[in-house]
Design a protein around this motif. Structure first.
Motif: not given
Ligand code: SF4
Ligand code: SAM
Length: 359
Positions: A52, A57, A97, A355
């Motif tokens: 997160r 996020m 994501g 994300h």
């Molecule tokens: Fe972190 Fe990538 Fe998850 Fe976004 S999608 S919370 S940048 S790991």
């Protein structure tokens, strides 16, 4: 803000020559009003993630797409096939994501790697699940990997990602190196008040592993909407800190005109290291942008920051044929703005956070 320069007029002329052909055998050039040709596609295959990061996020109560709303592998394959086979797209990057949380992700890579005319297939991952998947991804046809790593320190990692696990990421990087990808790059966000203490250690780590490290300026794409321009550790500030630590930093240009990173070499522990700086905020590269993005639920976006999307999933599910889909894709490209406008007074971040768009 970078302006649209002389090469712009040359590209306009060539795009007019390339035309908006609908001939099945000629690729249809996805050229926008400003002469930018779009041949690079990012596909987000999920909006879910196993960590997160605060710059992406929310800590709690993240809202995700219902599973039925997410494109199936067959739908992704169809759109990718059309974009590569009929529209001149040459490279695809899989993202999210976190792409590796999508079940059977390796099967999707195998399906995409078979698309005729696709020159490059890569993935951006947080590395948490890479140790178990790296060899299979490589064998399935994935060529290049970008792995996100903002810190080597477990406490700082937990502060950023609200989860433990920096060792898992490092194990994942080692597994990726072992698997023999054509290129591995590490991505670190550059955030004021946080990254200053991490830069030098990250460079030493990357150079020691023989991989390239890139610093990316923090962009207003966090779901908390807490981003402020003062939170960006600028590319200039990164270079200043690095030159204080390593001495001479030599600019070596960009890998290609559309590459977001400016690259540099520096001396590090008796070796020559390569780093990249992505100045998305302080020196935007919109004038050379060649990217389209497909969200996990099939929205085609012409920019990370666009306020609208072209919904291809529902079009496909209601029986739209390939020619009609291509018209929609062309229209989306045609509506692209000249630049993201983060520095303008009326800038509004996009409704979806990073994300849910796919970085
Ligand atoms: Fe972190 Fe990538 Fe998850 Fe976004 S999608 S919370 S940048 S790991
Ligand atoms: N989960 C994977 C990962 O983190 O590598 C892939 C998706 S993530 C959205 C893709 C990239 O976007 C990562 O390198 C991440 O650091 C970057 N990113 C996320 N939020 C960002 C932000 N607000 N500004 C700049 N880059 C961001």
């Amino acid at each position: 803000m970078e302006t649209l320069t002389a090469s712009f007029f040359v590209r306009i002329a060539s795009s007019i020559r390339a035309g908006y052909s609908t001939n099945m055998t000629d690729p249809i050039a996805l050229v926008d009003r400003f002469g930018r040709r779009h041949d690079s596609l990012r596909i987000s295959i999920t909006d879910r993630c196993n960590i997160r990061c605060f710059y992406c996020m929310p800590e709690h109560d993240a809202e995700f797409l219902p599973r039925s709303g997410v494109l199936t592998f067959e739908e992704i394959e169809r759109l990718a096939g059309l974009l590569v086979g009929r529209c001149g797209v040459r490279d695809i990057r899989i993202t999210g994501g976190e792409p590796l949380v999508r079940r059977d992700c390796v099967d999707l890579i195998r399906m995409l790697a078979r698309i005729d005319g696709l020159e490059d297939l890569s993935m951006t991952t947080n590395g948490m699940l890479l140790q178990q998947h790296a060899a299979d991804l490589r064998a399935a046809g994935l060529k290049r990997l970008n792995i996100s790593l903002d810190t080597l320190d477990e406490a700082t990692f937990a502060k950023i990602t609200r989860r433990p696990g920096v060792d898992r990421v490092i194990d994942g990087i080692d597994a990726a190196i072992e698997a023999g990808f054509e290129s591995i790059k590490l991505n670190a966000l550059a955030i004021r008040g946080l990254s200053e203490s991490e830069l030098v250690g990250l460079v030493r780590f990357a150079v020691g592993k023989g991989v390239t490290l890139r610093f990316i300026e923090f962009m207003p794409l966090d779901s908390d909407r807490a981003w402020k321009s003062k939170d960006v550790l600028s590319g200039d500030a990164c270079l200043k800190l690095l030159s204080e630590a390593f001495g001479n930093i030599t600019p070596t240009g960009r890998e290609n005109p559309s590459a977001p990173a400016e690259t540099f070499t520096l001396p590090c522990d008796g070796r020559e290291g390569t780093i990249g700086i992505i100045r998305s905020v302080t020196r935007p590269f919109c004038g050379n942008c060649n990217r389209l993005r497909l969200t996990a639920d099939g929205g085609l976006r012409n920019c990370l920051f666009s306020q609208s999307e072209t919904p291809l999933r529902d079009a496909m599910r209601s029986g739209c044929d390939d020619d009609k889909l291509i018209q929609k894709i062309q229209q989306c490209v045609g509506e692209k703005h000249a630049a993201h406008g983060i520095d303008s007074d009326d800038f509004r971040p996009p409704e979806r956070a990073m994300h849910a768009i796919g970085g």
